[in-house]
Design a protein around this motif. Structure first.
Motif, PDB file in Angstrom:
ATOM      1  N   TRP A 184      -0.217   9.210  -4.733  1.00  0.00           N
ATOM      2  CA  TRP A 184      -1.276   8.222  -4.528  1.00  0.00           C
ATOM      3  C   TRP A 184      -2.704   8.701  -4.778  1.00  0.00           C
TER       4      TRP A 184
ATOM      5  N   ASN B  58      -0.813   7.068   3.824  1.00  0.00           N
ATOM      6  CA  ASN B  58      -1.507   8.340   3.608  1.00  0.00           C
ATOM      7  C   ASN B  58      -0.644   9.542   3.963  1.00  0.00           C
TER       8      ASN B  58
ATOM      9  N   ARG C  69      -3.505   3.737  -3.649  1.00  0.00           N
ATOM     10  CA  ARG C  69      -3.586   3.634  -2.199  1.00  0.00           C
ATOM     11  C   ARG C  69      -4.928   3.015  -1.843  1.00  0.00           C
TER      12      ARG C  69
ATOM     13  N   ASN D 270       0.851  -1.188   0.000  1.00  0.00           N
ATOM     14  CA  ASN D 270       0.000   0.000   0.000  1.00  0.00           C
ATOM     15  C   ASN D 270       0.892   1.245   0.000  1.00  0.00           C
ATOM     16  N   THR D 271       0.270   2.379  -0.228  1.00  0.00           N
ATOM     17  CA  THR D 271       0.965   3.660  -0.148  1.00  0.00           C
ATOM     18  C   THR D 271       0.450   4.362   1.102  1.00  0.00           C
TER      19      THR D 271
END
Length: 99
Positions: free
Chosen positions: A76, A69, A94, A66-67
């Protein structure tokens, strides 16, 4: 219990306005920022926008699963444009964990 890790990221990983190598990317990110990214969770945080990622952290990080936040949204974010706001298409997607 034994904990392991894959990589330790440096303390000075965040992008910095005063660093000439970072400043152009940060200006580009500001230019293409779309306020539609500001969810109720963002608005309730100490930094009420995600212009530099959640909490203003400005990380240049993408993980395999995942990217985060708190990575720069130019990396993203995915929002349609309109009403004078730019559209944003992600380089790395994301997965949003909450709305």
């Amino acid at each position: 219990m034994r904990f392991t890790f894959g990589t330790i990221l440096g303390e000075n990983l965040s992008l910095d306005d005063t660093d000439p190598a970072d400043s152009k990317f940060l200006l580009l990110s500001d230019e293409y920022y779309n306020t539609d990214l500001e969810t109720k969770h963002v608005l309730e945080s100490e930094v009420p926008h995600v212009r530099r990622g959640y909490g203003g952290v400005a990380l240049p990080v993408v993980l395999s699963h995942n990217t985060p936040n708190n990575t720069m949204p130019l990396v993203w974010a995915e929002v349609p444009g309109g009403a004078g706001k730019p559209s944003m298409r992600p380089l790395f997607r994301r997965r949003q964990r909450y709305a």
